[in-house]
Each structure stands twice: as structure tokens, then as C-alpha cells.
Design a protein around this motif. Sequence first.
Motif, PDB file in Angstrom:
ATOM      1  N   ARG A 108      -5.966   2.018  -1.607  1.00 34.84           N
ATOM      2  CA  ARG A 108      -4.621   2.047  -1.025  1.00 34.84           C
ATOM      3  C   ARG A 108      -3.547   1.591  -2.025  1.00 34.84           C
ATOM      4  O   ARG A 108      -2.368   1.582  -1.705  1.00 34.84           O
ATOM      5  CB  ARG A 108      -4.573   1.161   0.217  1.00 34.84           C
ATOM      6  CG  ARG A 108      -5.495   1.594   1.334  1.00 34.84           C
ATOM      7  CD  ARG A 108      -4.958   2.807   2.048  1.00 34.84           C
ATOM      8  NE  ARG A 108      -3.860   2.453   2.947  1.00 34.84           N
ATOM      9  CZ  ARG A 108      -2.994   3.332   3.435  1.00 34.84           C
ATOM     10  NH1 ARG A 108      -3.053   4.593   3.068  1.00 34.84           N
ATOM     11  NH2 ARG A 108      -2.047   2.935   4.279  1.00 34.84           N
ATOM     12  N   LEU A 109      -3.968   1.236  -3.236  1.00 34.90           N
ATOM     13  CA  LEU A 109      -3.006   0.890  -4.280  1.00 34.90           C
ATOM     14  C   LEU A 109      -2.403   2.122  -4.934  1.00 34.90           C
ATOM     15  O   LEU A 109      -1.374   2.038  -5.594  1.00 34.90           O
ATOM     16  CB  LEU A 109      -3.682   0.025  -5.347  1.00 34.90           C
ATOM     17  CG  LEU A 109      -4.063  -1.391  -4.931  1.00 34.90           C
ATOM     18  CD1 LEU A 109      -4.997  -2.011  -5.963  1.00 34.90           C
ATOM     19  CD2 LEU A 109      -2.819  -2.259  -4.758  1.00 34.90           C
ATOM     20  N   VAL A 156      -2.781  -4.594   1.632  1.00 36.15           N
ATOM     21  CA  VAL A 156      -3.615  -3.545   1.037  1.00 36.15           C
ATOM     22  C   VAL A 156      -5.064  -3.817   1.418  1.00 36.15           C
ATOM     23  O   VAL A 156      -5.689  -4.751   0.909  1.00 36.15           O
ATOM     24  CB  VAL A 156      -3.441  -3.502  -0.494  1.00 36.15           C
ATOM     25  CG1 VAL A 156      -4.332  -2.415  -1.089  1.00 36.15           C
ATOM     26  CG2 VAL A 156      -1.982  -3.252  -0.850  1.00 36.15           C
ATOM     27  N   HIS A 204       0.822  -1.217   0.000  1.00 40.18           N
ATOM     28  CA  HIS A 204       0.000   0.000   0.000  1.00 40.18           C
ATOM     29  C   HIS A 204       0.857   1.270   0.000  1.00 40.18           C
ATOM     30  O   HIS A 204       2.041   1.248   0.322  1.00 40.18           O
ATOM     31  CB  HIS A 204      -0.988   0.001   1.167  1.00 40.18           C
ATOM     32  CG  HIS A 204      -0.369  -0.028   2.533  1.00 40.18           C
ATOM     33  ND1 HIS A 204       0.364   1.017   3.055  1.00 40.18           N
ATOM     34  CD2 HIS A 204      -0.411  -0.973   3.508  1.00 40.18           C
ATOM     35  CE1 HIS A 204       0.745   0.734   4.285  1.00 40.18           C
ATOM     36  NE2 HIS A 204       0.300  -0.471   4.582  1.00 40.18           N
TER      37      HIS A 204
END
Length: 353
Positions: A123-124, A118, A51
Amino acid sequence: MADALAVLPGQRAQSPAGGAGYPPPPGGFEPVWQQVLDEIGRAREIDLICHISPDGDALGSALAAGLALRALGHPVRVSFGDDPQVIPESLSFLPGQELIVPAAAVPAEPDLVLCFDVASEGRLGLLHPKAFAARTLVVIDHHASNPGFGTHRLIDPSAPATAVLVDELLRRLGVRLDQELATCLYTGVATDTGSFKYAVTTPQTHELAGRLLATGIRHDLISRQLWDTSSFGYLKVLGAALDRAVYEPAAVGGRGLVWTWVPYQDLALFSVTMEEIEGLIDILRRPAEAEVALVLKQDPDGTLRGSCRSKGAVDVAAACAALGGGGHPYAAGFSARDDVLSTVALFRAALGQ
């Protein structure tokens, strides 16, 4: 904890991951583990991502997997979706950082992506479109708030850290622990258990830590770097944040809320990074009078990053999910574009107050 995580010194569990929270697939996790191993075996190259603004569990997990797969002869890249990418100074000691590439260096349509820690697609960061364009996207995570994405999911909320699941992956790959792998995994486990203080810590967690220590790693130096080293500027920012703290005894159904915020100007004035103040929440949560603690940290564009903790009576992950974030029941976060007082009011309302 699930049987898959009941590791003993010198021996690792044989059972599949799984646990309370995220529902296991039909037939349990064993078929998924086998499918993931098959995908790794046939992959031309492997991209390992974690993340944005990675912490010790995210980066430690990705690097441990990367080092292990490289040792097996697989072409690998490690990345995360920030630009610029910033490795926190507290994690500068982690082995394997030569594997890290910018998000732009990840192919537009990767062959195989392994995604670590993640909790949600957002959050990527910059790697979101590339991850979802991959032929195979494997999600390895332990967040109960994870909605379940990707083509293959190994999501076990009973695991104290994603690094525990990576340890299981290494066992299944037949990779023997060495000091580099143990350093990465120990960092992940120690980070997400709060140096083994949080409620997620079990006897099995300590058994895993013992097996990692048996490789000869210097856990004292790792802990000093993670928690006991900072710049002088951090002390100035910390002092200002604590002076700004507010205690609301009637909030959270009378259980109490303590909150503060850090304006970006403070960080710029004292040359302190956002990553350096991650531990502020663990200081703010200390007052016995408050069940919940909240820290709001301001980005240069005005976005507020909220980090919150509960002492066990309140599920802060649910409150953060209502604000577009997520995390663990007792440790979670969110982002907001409102002003500080409005954001605190929204958080208070999400808690039921």
C-alpha cells in the motif's frame, strides 16, 4: 480499547498504545513511543506518508502530524505513492495540503519516515523503495492484518482509527489542539468508524470526538462533505451498479452474499472518479438478507479493486488476506487481475464457500 486510547475531554491518556491483535513488543509500547520521540527530535527532516488512494483516516492522520511537527519547527513533507496524486473531492477541505509533495519529491534515502494507516508494504505504492531506504521508518497503524514492518512499530488494532494514535502522538509532543488539527483528526476518526456507526466505536471514541468538537470545528459541514455530497454522475453510476447487484443466499454458509461491480467505462462515461464511489459498499451492505457485501471497481488497466464489508459474523479481512489484501475484520479489500466472475468465485472460496 487499550488504556492509551481512553481519552477524556481536556485530558489525554498517558499510557502507551497497544491492544488485542498485533502483539506489543517486549516491555510494551512505552519504550517505542520514547524512541519515536527521540527520532523526531534528532531528524534533519521528516517525511510523512500514507497509503495510496488515501481515505480520510490516512490523509487526515498524515496532515495532522505534519501540521503539528511544522508548528514545532521541523522541516516536513507529506506524500503518498500515487502518480498522479489525486486528493478525493470529499477530502478537499482538509487543512495542511500545502505540505503535500509528489512521490518523486521524497528523497531516495529519507532521514525519518512516519508512515500512517498503511496496512501492508504494497500500500506504499511508489514510495515503497524510499520508505525502506530511510534511516528510520516508523509505522503508525491500527490494522489487525498489518504484518509489522519498519524499524519502529506503533500498531494498535484496538484503535478505531489511526487518527487516534496521532492524537496520542500530538499529546506526547506537547502540541495543543487547534481547529486545523481537530479537523484532520475528526475526519480520520469519523471516516473509519463510519460516522461512529461501526462496532469499533466506544465511549472513549465519543469522548475524543467531543474534545475535537470543543475546538469549534464544524462537524456538520465535515460530515456533509464526507458522505452527503456527490456529482450527478455518481447517481447514474450508483443506479447502474445497484441494477447489476447479485444476491447469493447460499453463500457464506447460508448467511448470504450480495455483490456488484463497476466497469471503468461507467466511470469514464459519467466523469466519476474511483474515489467518488468508495461509499457504494456502504449502500450495498444494507440488505438484511446478506451478511457480506462485495463491490468490485475496475481500473483502466482492468485491475479489479475489491471492497467488502461484514455485519459481524464473518472475518472478511482473513478472506481478503488470502487474495493478497487485508484490512479490518469487518471491512477489508483486495486487488485482482481475473475477470469479475472468477474474482467473485475466489472471494467466495476464501470465505469458505
